[in-house]
Structures are given as C-alpha cells and as structure tokens.
Design an enzyme around this catalytic site. Structure first.
Site, PDB file in Angstrom:
ATOM      1  N   LEU A   1     -21.962 -24.032 -15.439  1.00 41.48           N
ATOM      2  CA  LEU A   1     -21.807 -22.633 -15.027  1.00 41.48           C
ATOM      3  C   LEU A   1     -20.358 -22.315 -14.694  1.00 41.48           C
ATOM      4  O   LEU A   1     -19.688 -23.068 -13.993  1.00 41.48           O
ATOM      5  CB  LEU A   1     -22.692 -22.361 -13.807  1.00 41.48           C
ATOM      6  CG  LEU A   1     -22.629 -20.953 -13.209  1.00 41.48           C
ATOM      7  CD1 LEU A   1     -24.007 -20.502 -12.732  1.00 41.48           C
ATOM      8  CD2 LEU A   1     -21.641 -20.872 -12.024  1.00 41.48           C
TER       9      LEU A   1
ATOM     10  N   ASN B   1     -17.966 -19.121 -13.023  1.00 43.80           N
ATOM     11  CA  ASN B   1     -17.955 -17.786 -12.427  1.00 43.80           C
ATOM     12  C   ASN B   1     -16.526 -17.291 -12.227  1.00 43.80           C
ATOM     13  O   ASN B   1     -15.814 -17.098 -13.225  1.00 43.80           O
ATOM     14  CB  ASN B   1     -18.863 -17.670 -11.198  1.00 43.80           C
ATOM     15  CG  ASN B   1     -18.609 -18.641 -10.089  1.00 43.80           C
ATOM     16  OD1 ASN B   1     -18.602 -19.850 -10.287  1.00 43.80           O
ATOM     17  ND2 ASN B   1     -18.428 -18.123  -8.884  1.00 43.80           N
ATOM     18  N   ASP B   2     -16.039 -17.087 -11.036  1.00 45.70           N
ATOM     19  CA  ASP B   2     -14.801 -16.328 -10.823  1.00 45.70           C
ATOM     20  C   ASP B   2     -13.575 -16.929 -11.531  1.00 45.70           C
ATOM     21  O   ASP B   2     -13.372 -18.149 -11.495  1.00 45.70           O
ATOM     22  CB  ASP B   2     -14.446 -16.278  -9.333  1.00 45.70           C
ATOM     23  CG  ASP B   2     -15.560 -15.752  -8.467  1.00 45.70           C
ATOM     24  OD1 ASP B   2     -16.643 -15.456  -8.982  1.00 45.70           O
ATOM     25  OD2 ASP B   2     -15.341 -15.636  -7.248  1.00 45.70           O
TER      26      ASP B   2
ATOM     27  N   GLN C   1     -13.911 -20.963 -11.437  1.00 44.28           N
ATOM     28  CA  GLN C   1     -14.974 -21.621 -10.703  1.00 44.28           C
ATOM     29  C   GLN C   1     -15.928 -22.283 -11.695  1.00 44.28           C
ATOM     30  O   GLN C   1     -16.379 -21.643 -12.655  1.00 44.28           O
ATOM     31  CB  GLN C   1     -15.738 -20.596  -9.867  1.00 44.28           C
ATOM     32  CG  GLN C   1     -14.932 -20.015  -8.715  1.00 44.28           C
ATOM     33  CD  GLN C   1     -14.908 -20.949  -7.525  1.00 44.28           C
ATOM     34  OE1 GLN C   1     -15.820 -20.959  -6.721  1.00 44.28           O
ATOM     35  NE2 GLN C   1     -13.857 -21.740  -7.418  1.00 44.28           N
TER      36      GLN C   1
ATOM     37  N   TYR D   1     -13.850 -23.151  -3.413  1.00 45.61           N
ATOM     38  CA  TYR D   1     -14.132 -21.762  -3.765  1.00 45.61           C
ATOM     39  C   TYR D   1     -12.855 -21.045  -4.214  1.00 45.61           C
ATOM     40  O   TYR D   1     -11.765 -21.612  -4.212  1.00 45.61           O
ATOM     41  CB  TYR D   1     -14.782 -21.052  -2.580  1.00 45.61           C
ATOM     42  CG  TYR D   1     -16.278 -21.278  -2.459  1.00 45.61           C
ATOM     43  CD1 TYR D   1     -16.929 -22.267  -3.197  1.00 45.61           C
ATOM     44  CD2 TYR D   1     -17.050 -20.500  -1.602  1.00 45.61           C
ATOM     45  CE1 TYR D   1     -18.296 -22.463  -3.082  1.00 45.61           C
ATOM     46  CE2 TYR D   1     -18.417 -20.695  -1.483  1.00 45.61           C
ATOM     47  CZ  TYR D   1     -19.043 -21.676  -2.218  1.00 45.61           C
ATOM     48  OH  TYR D   1     -20.392 -21.872  -2.103  1.00 45.61           O
ATOM     49  N   SER D   2     -13.004 -19.772  -4.545  1.00 45.73           N
ATOM     50  CA  SER D   2     -11.966 -19.026  -5.270  1.00 45.73           C
ATOM     51  C   SER D   2     -10.663 -18.896  -4.502  1.00 45.73           C
ATOM     52  O   SER D   2     -10.624 -18.977  -3.272  1.00 45.73           O
ATOM     53  CB  SER D   2     -12.486 -17.635  -5.611  1.00 45.73           C
ATOM     54  OG  SER D   2     -13.544 -17.706  -6.519  1.00 45.73           O
TER      55      SER D   2
ATOM     56  N   ARG E   1     -13.186 -15.837   2.727  1.00 43.83           N
ATOM     57  CA  ARG E   1     -12.792 -16.640   1.563  1.00 43.83           C
ATOM     58  C   ARG E   1     -11.928 -15.852   0.573  1.00 43.83           C
ATOM     59  O   ARG E   1     -11.624 -14.692   0.769  1.00 43.83           O
ATOM     60  CB  ARG E   1     -14.042 -17.157   0.845  1.00 43.83           C
ATOM     61  CG  ARG E   1     -15.081 -16.105   0.479  1.00 43.83           C
ATOM     62  CD  ARG E   1     -16.302 -16.776  -0.137  1.00 43.83           C
ATOM     63  NE  ARG E   1     -17.405 -15.836  -0.393  1.00 43.83           N
ATOM     64  CZ  ARG E   1     -18.419 -15.629   0.433  1.00 43.83           C
ATOM     65  NH1 ARG E   1     -18.477 -16.274   1.584  1.00 43.83           N
ATOM     66  NH2 ARG E   1     -19.384 -14.778   0.122  1.00 43.83           N
ATOM     67  N   ASP E   2     -11.552 -16.556  -0.496  1.00 48.87           N
ATOM     68  CA  ASP E   2     -10.874 -16.007  -1.672  1.00 48.87           C
ATOM     69  C   ASP E   2      -9.444 -15.551  -1.377  1.00 48.87           C
ATOM     70  O   ASP E   2      -9.087 -14.384  -1.598  1.00 48.87           O
ATOM     71  CB  ASP E   2     -11.671 -14.839  -2.278  1.00 48.87           C
ATOM     72  CG  ASP E   2     -13.142 -15.154  -2.477  1.00 48.87           C
ATOM     73  OD1 ASP E   2     -13.459 -16.346  -2.643  1.00 48.87           O
ATOM     74  OD2 ASP E   2     -13.966 -14.224  -2.469  1.00 48.87           O
TER      75      ASP E   2
ATOM     76  N   GLU F   1     -15.592  -9.547  -1.274  1.00 55.19           N
ATOM     77  CA  GLU F   1     -15.075 -10.752  -1.906  1.00 55.19           C
ATOM     78  C   GLU F   1     -13.857 -10.437  -2.770  1.00 55.19           C
ATOM     79  O   GLU F   1     -13.632  -9.304  -3.182  1.00 55.19           O
ATOM     80  CB  GLU F   1     -16.161 -11.398  -2.777  1.00 55.19           C
ATOM     81  CG  GLU F   1     -17.326 -11.964  -1.989  1.00 55.19           C
ATOM     82  CD  GLU F   1     -18.213 -12.864  -2.824  1.00 55.19           C
ATOM     83  OE1 GLU F   1     -18.468 -13.996  -2.397  1.00 55.19           O
ATOM     84  OE2 GLU F   1     -18.656 -12.425  -3.911  1.00 55.19           O
TER      85      GLU F   1
END
Length: 483
Positions: A40, A42-43, A59, A102-103, A161-162, A220
C-alpha cells in the site's frame, strides 16, 4: 543503522521480490504514475530537488494492502519521466517510530538533505505517542536518524503530525497538522535557528480562527507556500460534513489564501476551497524546483469503506500518486496544470473536429487505455455535453446549471456515484487516462477531477454526445521508465 532497521529492510525486499510478478501482471497497473512496488502507498513525502535530482518519497506498507507501520519508499529522477527505485529511506525501527514513520518533508541545507517526519508509537494499552523526528543524508539516498527534535506540546492530542519545513528570512519554520484537546483540527507553527531546537509559535489556523466555525476534528498534511503574491495554506481536514456539492469524500483536501506574518507568527486567510473535485485525492504536498516552479503531488487514493474492495488488491498492491502538477494563483483561484515534461510521453497524435448531433459518437482513432485528450468546446446547443470514458466513467457538462459532473461505479457496491463542481463556463477539457486512473483539468486547471476507475481491461472506447462542435487532439502516452 540498527539491527532492527536492517531486518525490516531485508523483510521488505523479500516481500517485494516474492510478489513482483504478481504485481506486474495486473492489467490495472498504471503506466505514467508512481506506484508502490508491492503493498500500500499513501501520502507523498519529502518532495525536493536535491543536487539536480528530483526525490519523491511516499508512505509505504510493503507487507500488506492495508494501513500499518509505514516506511518511506523512495523514487528519484532527473527529468520526471525516467525513474529509479531507491533503497528504503526510513523504516519504523526505533522506539520513537516503531509503529510508523509517518508523513513529513525534506529540505536542503549546507549540502545535506534533512528529512522531518512523525514517529508514531502505539503502546500496549492503546495509548498513542507522537514525536517529530529528523534524519540527515549527505547523498540523498542513505539517511542517518537523529531521533526526535520536537515533543508534543500542551494543548494538543497525540494526533499531531506531518511536519512541513521551510526557510523564510533568517529562520526555519515548521507547520504541523494537529488536533486540539477540544478535538478540533488546527495547524501549529514552530520556528528554529538550527533545525534541531524548535520553539512553539502558536496555532495559526483551525476551528474558531479567521471566521471559521467548527471545521473538522483533525487537520493533516499542512503546507504553507508563497505563490504569486499570496500565502497559500494547503491542508487536509478530517470530519467535514457533506454540504451540497462540497465535501463529498470521507476526507477533504483544500486550501486557504491569505497573508503570513513571519514576525508576528500570524496567518490571516479567506475561505476554504477544495483542491480537487474527484473521488481520489488526498494529502497533497508541494516543492519548488530549480526553475522556480511550485509542483504538487497528491495521493491518488482515499481511506474509506471501498478501499479494500479495489481490484488491484488481488495483485498485492493498492493506490498511486497523482501526476505532478504545476501551481499558479490567479484571480483568487489556485490553478493546477500538468507539467510540460508530460509532453515527452506523447506519440501517435490524432486531430479531429466533430459535429455532434445529439447521439453518441465513437471516433475510432480517439480511444485508448493510456492516452491524453485535449478537447475544445467550440459550440454547444441544448446545454449538455458528455464524454464517456471506456464505458466506465462519464464527464457531463451541464451549461444550464453551470455544473460539471464526473460519474463512475463504486468498487464496493457497484452503485453509480458522482462528484460535481460549479463552473461559470467551460471551453477546454484536458483528460489524462491511465489504465485505471483519470485526471481531468478544466479551463487550464481552474477545476480538477481525480479518480481511480476500473474498466474492462480490453475496453478502449471514448464516446462524445450532445449537440456540439468540438475539436479533439489525442495522443497515446508512453509509460514511465522505472529501474
């Protein structure tokens, strides 16, 4: 590099090699989009041009087609068309990021690349911890983790986050997506002189600020950029209720336009505008390249109830990134347009002028699976013009209602679903079809629709209907070269 880090990288490589053939045999595999080699995606993360090379991190869960402990996958390119799959940049190997890297974002300083990311930790009792972390590289390929450089400040939950970092004036700034203790979405601002010690500057956007009422429970992937005289805050709020044509996806991505005061640590802005009117667009991030262009990538996916029903999952992969898009801000609107580099994929040009009498027409040279269409609407009678794409999606312009509608079938239920935008008039429609994706730019990028769709693999038909005169240019598009 720790022993645990080495083991995670080895495991990811074994899984990638094991399922390589299965992934590549999928007829829905895209040709000119970046995808995960397995698992998978994602970002988009850490977008940067470093020493002349474009870097796109993302990600990645290599072990399953579901959300879990994320790695940072990594592609590089010198021309945005020929790509190299690089070694994993970050693995969730340490106490401060054991449940996911994480991002985050990337910057260059004094010849080094700095990656800022969120370390996600989930304790046995379900408690969540969050750490803003730093990794540094001399070559942009191999990274040494420094560890946490910012702890969770008071006033926020662990949904924090991010980090997006940039330099302005004589200091560094960082914005973070956040949830306040009142469970409201916000953007938090920090500043630093040296990238290692960060000082809190307060909340610059969120519910209750700049005229907003309650506006979601979590924001986010914030990204504050200066573009054509405006300070644009891109953000992805979660928890917005659908309102008419707006906020129809589970989560939204959009922007505010305003003015950022770096001395007062204040940001005044106007209303929220969605960036994309389609089904599958989230967590966008931008960077500026050495030509001065502001370029955006988004995640061409969505975490919703239909996600695990996508047919690519049977081939051990899911999701992709959007095409890269150049941004401009004109007349109060953020425009997105395909990069000029995409023209390098074109071949077999076809031109036609069609006089439509209301019934559907299927011009034989216009179809395809991996194509670009440029459509000029020269005349329109009766108020409606429709493009049917491989019998699996429809784009409908209703001039009487000043609406454009994109329709497709839901992969879980099979039901017809639609997304709509308002447009004062429509003259140009720019369509990019990949084997299972659509990206549609209206009036030079004034409005954009992004969607995954899954036609029968051998269907290449494109049909036009309505009472209209249209000029069409079509190109077959070659795929990216990925080594």
């Amino acid at each position: 590099m720790s022993e645990n880090d080495q083991l995670l990288r080895l495991w990811a490589r074994e899984v990638t090699d094991k399922y390589h053939k299965t992934v590549q045999q999928d007829p829905y595999r895209l040709h000119y989009h970046l995808m995960p080699p397995v698992g998978l995606l994602n970002d988009p993360n850490g977008l940067i041009q470093f020493k002349g090379v474009y870097h796109v991190f993302y990600q990645w869960n290599p072990f399953e087609t579901a959300h879990g402990a994320k790695f940072w996958g990594h592609y590089t390119s010198r021309d945005l068309l020929h790509w190299q799959e690089e070694p994993i940049a970050l693995a969730p190997s340490e106490w401060y990021d054991k449940n996911g890297c994480y991002s985050g974002s990337a910057i260059e300083w004094e010849g080094k690349m700095y990656l800022f990311y969120t370390g996600n930790v989930k304790q046995a009792d379900g408690a969540r911890e969050t750490y803003q972390c730093l990794a540094v590289s001399e070559d942009g390929i191999h990274f040494e983790k420094v560890g946490p450089v910012l702890q969770l400040p008071k006033g926020y939950t662990a949904h924090f986050r991010d980090p997006k970092v940039w330099r302005q004036g004589d200091r560094w700034f960082m914005v973070l997506g956040a949830q306040t203790v009142k469970e409201q979405g916000a953007v938090a601002l920090f500043h630093s002189k040296d990238l290692y010690e960060w000082e809190e500057a307060g909340t610059i956007a969120g519910s209750g600020l700049n005229g907003l009422d309650d506006f979601g429970y979590m924001w986010e992937c914030p990204d504050l950029i200066h573009l054509d005289g405006k300070d644009i805050l891109l953000v992805s709020p979660q928890g917005l209720e659908a309102s008419g044509r707006d906020y129809q996806n589970l989560f939204q991505s959009g922007y505010f336009a305003g003015e950022f005061d770096e001395r007062e640590f204040a940001y005044e802005h106007g209303p929220f505008t969605e960036l994309d009117r389609g089904f599958d667009f989230y967590a966008p991030q931008t960077f500026m390249d050495d030509t001065g262009r502001t370029i955006l990538y988004g995640w061409m996916g969505m975490t919703d109830e239909a996600e695990q029903h996508q047919p690519t999952i049977s081939h051990r992969w899911v999701h992709a990134l959007t095409m890269p898009r150049e941004l401009h801000f004109e007349n109060g609107c953020l425009y997105q347009s395909p990069l000029n580099e995409m023209k390098g994929l074109r071949e077999n040009k076809v031109q036609a002028e069609l006089v439509l009498d209301g019934a559907g027409q299927f011009p034989p040279p216009i179809g395809g699976k991996s194509i670009e269409l440029m459509i000029e609407l020269l005349e329109l009678q009766g108020g409606k013009f429709t493009i049917t794409l491989r019998n699996s999606a429809e784009l409908i312009y209703d001039a009487n209602k000043n609406e454009v509608i994109l329709k497709r079938r839901n992969v879980k239920t099979g039901a017809l679903e639609s997304r709509t935008c308002v447009i004062s008039s429509l003259s140009r429609i720019h369509v990019f079809l990949d084997h299972s994706s659509l990206e549609i730019f209206l009036n030079g990028g004034e409005k954009v629709f992004t969607a995954r769709y899954f036609p029968k693999p051998d269907d290449e038909s494109i049909a036009f209907s309505g009472e209209a005169v249209v000029r069409v240019e079509k190109w077959d598009l070659q795929g990216f070269v990925v080594d």
